[in-house]
Design a protein around this motif. Structure first.
Motif, mmCIF file in Angstrom:
data_model
loop_
_atom_site.group_PDB
_atom_site.id
_atom_site.type_symbol
_atom_site.label_atom_id
_atom_site.label_comp_id
_atom_site.label_asym_id
_atom_site.label_seq_id
_atom_site.Cartn_x
_atom_site.Cartn_y
_atom_site.Cartn_z
ATOM 1 N N ARG A 299 0.706 -1.212 0.221
ATOM 2 C CA ARG A 299 0.128 -0.048 0.170
ATOM 3 C C ARG A 299 0.714 1.325 0.113
ATOM 4 N NH1 ARG A 299 -5.019 -1.301 -1.702
ATOM 5 N NH2 ARG A 299 -5.778 -3.079 -0.640
ATOM 6 N N GLU B 42 -4.994 -9.193 -2.684
ATOM 7 C CA GLU B 42 -4.996 -9.077 -1.379
ATOM 8 C C GLU B 42 -4.491 -10.287 -0.364
ATOM 9 O OE1 GLU B 42 -9.146 -10.438 -2.645
ATOM 10 O OE2 GLU B 42 -7.598 -9.157 -3.187
ATOM 11 N N TRP C 254 -6.942 -1.222 -6.228
ATOM 12 C CA TRP C 254 -5.482 -1.252 -6.236
ATOM 13 C C TRP C 254 -4.994 -0.217 -7.140
ATOM 14 C CZ3 TRP C 254 -3.028 -4.388 -2.693
ATOM 15 C CH2 TRP C 254 -3.661 -5.367 -2.122
ATOM 16 N N GLY D 190 -6.281 -6.446 -9.943
ATOM 17 C CA GLY D 190 -7.125 -6.632 -8.719
ATOM 18 C C GLY D 190 -8.024 -5.545 -8.813
ATOM 19 N N THR E 61 -1.874 2.047 -6.073
ATOM 20 C CA THR E 61 -0.573 1.127 -5.514
ATOM 21 C C THR E 61 0.280 0.895 -6.560
ATOM 22 O OG1 THR E 61 -1.576 -1.010 -6.134
ATOM 23 C CG2 THR E 61 -2.206 -0.353 -3.835
ATOM 24 N N LEU F 159 -0.521 -4.224 -9.367
ATOM 25 C CA LEU F 159 -1.597 -5.088 -9.087
ATOM 26 C C LEU F 159 -2.968 -4.102 -9.450
ATOM 27 C CD1 LEU F 159 -0.876 -5.774 -5.316
ATOM 28 C CD2 LEU F 159 -0.366 -7.440 -7.297
#
Length: 516
Positions: free
Chosen positions: A42, A245, A152, A148, A155, A144
Motif C-alpha cells: 500500500r 489481497e 489497487w 486487482g 498502489t 496490482l
C-alpha cells in the motif's frame, strides 16, 4: 563535549551521534509507517509520533531482498525499513542537501554503510547528506492495479511513492538538521538515477528538489501496464495464490523466491524489447509519462542536471558470467540489436564496435552495445533534451582504467562518496591498485558538492553536439556519443520499451528521436 546532539521535529525528539571525525549522524528515522500487515503493498502512510526521545545513533535494516553483491552476507533485512539517515556538519545553519537514491536494478540496495556512508561527502563538501530506504523488488514495484481492480489503483510504483514521501519529509524537517529545504539535490546511480528520471516526470515530486545528478541513468527501462500485469500474475502463481489481497499474508521469503523466477534472464535482456523485471511502470497515475518526454516538454527546465555514464558500463558483468550459459553468436546479437534500434543502425553499430575492438567476441560486442543503449545514449539524450527545453545541464564521462574492471558500471560510486578504500567495500583492493584513485575521488567529490552548492560542478555547461563532456579518469573533454558511433546512433529507430500508454498520452518510445 557531549557525544549526542538533540533535535526536535514534529514526530518527536531525536538524539543523534557525534562522529569521531566531526559532524553528527541521525540514523533510522521513520519517514513513513512500517509497510507491514495491512499496509504491505500500500502507499506510504505518514509516520506516527513517538513519546520521549528516540535514539537515532544506529542504522536500521534495509528492505527485503535476495542475497547479492550489494550487501554483506550477514545483513539482516526487514519490511520495517522506511527510514531516513542524515549526516550533517552541524544542526545549525542552512547548507545544501544531497539526497542519495541507491541503485541495484530495483531489486537490491541499502541506505546504510557499507553500501551508503555520507560521512566523507558531508565533511568535504560542507553539505547535509541524506540517504533512505525504499521498497524494491516485487514489494516495491508489483503492479496490482490491472489484476486487482480499482481497489489497487493507487498502489503502482510503491518504491517511487516512497521516494516522494521522503522528499516531502526532507522538505518539512531538514532545516532542523542544518539543511536548506530550498536547495535540495537528488543524486543516484543506475536504478537510483532511473528513479530520478521518473521523479522528474512525476507531478507529485515537482518542487521537492532543485538539482539532480543522474549517474548512468537507465531512463528507458520502464514497463508497460500489460507487461507489468503479466509479471504480477506470474508472481501470484509462483506463491500459489489467486487474489492480490492474499499477498498480505505470504511470508516475505516466499515473495523473494517467486520474484526471481518471474523476471528475464540477464540484466541486458531486461532492458531490451520483450524484457521484463521489477521496476517502474507507466501506470498513468503515479508515473504519467516517460522521463525524456517530460524533459522534452520543458516540465523539468527549472531543475539543473548533472548527467553522465561510464565508458565500459556493462563490461563489468563479464566477471559474473554464468558458465552454463551458451555465449551468443554474432547473428543472435545482431538480431537483438536490430529489434532494438532497427536493421540499418544495428549493422552500422556492429561494424563500428568491431573496428573499435577487432578481437571482441560477440558476447563482448553485445555488452558494448548494451552499455551504450541502456546508459550512455540515455545520458547524452537527457542532457541534450534538457538544454533544448530551456534547462541547464552539465555532462560527464567516467573513463578510469581500473584494474580488471575498466570504467565498469557503478565503479565510480565509492569515489563519489570517498569510501573507495574502506575494507568493507568489495572493490577496495581494485582502487588500492590504481594509483589515481585518491585524487580522482577528491575531484569527483568536489564536483558533486560544488554542483549542490551552486549548480556548477566546475566545467562548461553542455550544448548539444559540443565537445564539452567532462572526463573523469582520462583526457577530455570529449563529445558523446563518440565520433565512431555518433551517426549510427543518430539513425537508430527505437522500438517502444513501453508497449502501450495510458489514455491521453502519446506513445512513449524508450528514447526519443532526438539528435545525438
Amino acid at each position: 563535549m557531549s557525544d549526542t546532539v538533540s533535535v526536535e521535529i514534529p514526530q518527536g525528539s531525536l538524539n543523534g551521534r557525534v562522529l569521531d571525525e566531526g559532524g553528527v549522524l541521525f540514523a533510522g528515522i521513520p519517514f513513513a509507517q512500517p509497510p507491514t500487515g495491512a499496509l504491505r503493498l500500500r502507499p506510504p502512510q505518514p509516520p506516527r509520533p513517538w513519546a520521549g526521545v528516540r535514539d537515532a545513533s544506529d542504522f536500521l535494516p534495509p528492505p527485503p531482498q535476495n542475497a547479492g553483491l550489494s550487501l554483506p552476507p550477514d545483513t539482516v533485512c526487514s519490511e520495517d525499513s522506511l527510514h531516513v539517515n542524515v549526516w550533517t556538519p552541524d544542526v545549525h545553519g542552512r547548507r545544501p542537501v544531497m539526497v542519495w537514491i541507491y541503485g541495484g536494478a530495483y531489486e537490491t540496495g541499502s541506505a546504510a554503510p557499507p553500501v551508503t556512508d555520507g560521512q566523507q561527502l558531508m565533511r568535504g563538501g560542507d553539505v547535509v547528506v541524506v540517504s533512505f530506504n525504499y521498497r524494491i523488488g516485487a514489494l516495491g514495484f508489483v503492479h496490482l492495479a490491472g489484476i486487482g481492480g480499482q481497489e489497487w489503483a493507487d498502489t503502482a510504483n510503491l518504491g517511487l511513492q516512497d521516494q516522494v514521501a521522503v522528499l516531502r519529509w526532507i522538505r518539512e524537517n531538514i532545516a532542523e538538521f542544518g539543511g536548506d529545504p530550498d536547495n535540495v539535490t537528488v543524486f543516484g546511480n543506475s536504478a537510483g538515477a532511473g528513479a530520478i528520471g521518473c521523479l522528474l516526470a512525476m507531478p507529485t515530486a515537482r518542487g521537492l528538489f532543485q538539482r539532480a545528478v543522474m549517474m548512468s541513468p537507465p531512463i528507458g527501462r520502464i514497463y508497460s501496464p500489460a507487461t507489468a500485469e503479466q509479471l504480477a500474475t506470474q508472481l501470484l502463481d509462483e506463491v500459489g495464490i489467486h487474489r492480490p489481497e492474499q499477498l498480505a499474508n505470504v511470508p516475505v521469503e516466499h515473495i523473494l523466491t517467486a520474484q526471481s523466477r518471474a523476471v528475464s534472464g540477464d540484466l541486458g535482456a531486461r532492458a531490451l524489447p520483450g524484457g521484463r523485471s521489477w521496476g517502474p511502470v507507466l501506470d498513468g497515475i503515479v508515473l504519467p509519462g516517460m522521463p525524456l518526454q517530460a524533459v522534452e516538454a520543458g516540465e523539468t527546465a527549472d531543475v539543473s542536471l548533472l548527467v553522465g555514464a561510464n565508458r565500459d558500463e556493462m563490461l563489468l558483468f563479464e566477471r559474473f558470467e554464468q558458465p552454463d550459459i551458451t555465449p551468443p553468436t554474432a547473428d543472435a546479437v545482431l538480431a537483438d540489436m536490430a529489434a532494438t534500434v532497427g536493421q540499418a543502425a544495428a549493422r552500422d553499430l556492429w561494424e563500428a564496435y568491431q573496428v573499435a575492438e577487432p578481437d571482441g567476441t560477440p558476447a563482448r560486442l553485445r555488452l558494448r552495445f548494451l552499455s551504450d543503449y541502456i546508459y550512455r545514449i540515455p545520458a547524452s539524450r537527457m542532457a541534450d533534451a534538457h538544454i533544448r527545453a530551456g534547462g541547464t545541464a552539465h555532462q560527464y564521462l567516467f573513463a578510469a582504467d581500473l584494474p580488471g574492471l575498466g570504467a565498469g558500471h557503478g565503479t565510480e560510486v565509492a569515489l563519489v562518496f570517498g569510501g573507495h578504500k574502506d575494507p568493507a567495500n568489495p572493490l577496495a583492493q581494485v582502487y588500492a591498485r590504481w594509483p589515481g584513485s585518491d585524487q580522482l575521488s577528491r575531484e569527483m567529490m568536489a564536483a558533486w558538492t560544488a554542483f549542490a552548492h551552486s549548480g556548477d560542478p566546475g566545467w562548461t555547461r553542455h550544448a548539444p553536439g559540443a565537445t564539452d563532456v567532462h572526463v573523469f579518469g582520462a583526457d577530455g573533454p570529449v563529445a558523446e556519443p563518440p565520433v565512431t558511433t555518433r551517426e549510427p546512433w543518430h539513425l537508430a529507430t527505437y522500438r517502444r520499451t513501453v508497449a502501450e500508454t495510458p489514455a491521453g498520452h502519446r506513445p512513449a518510445d524508450g528514447l526519443a528521436q532526438t539528435d545525438v
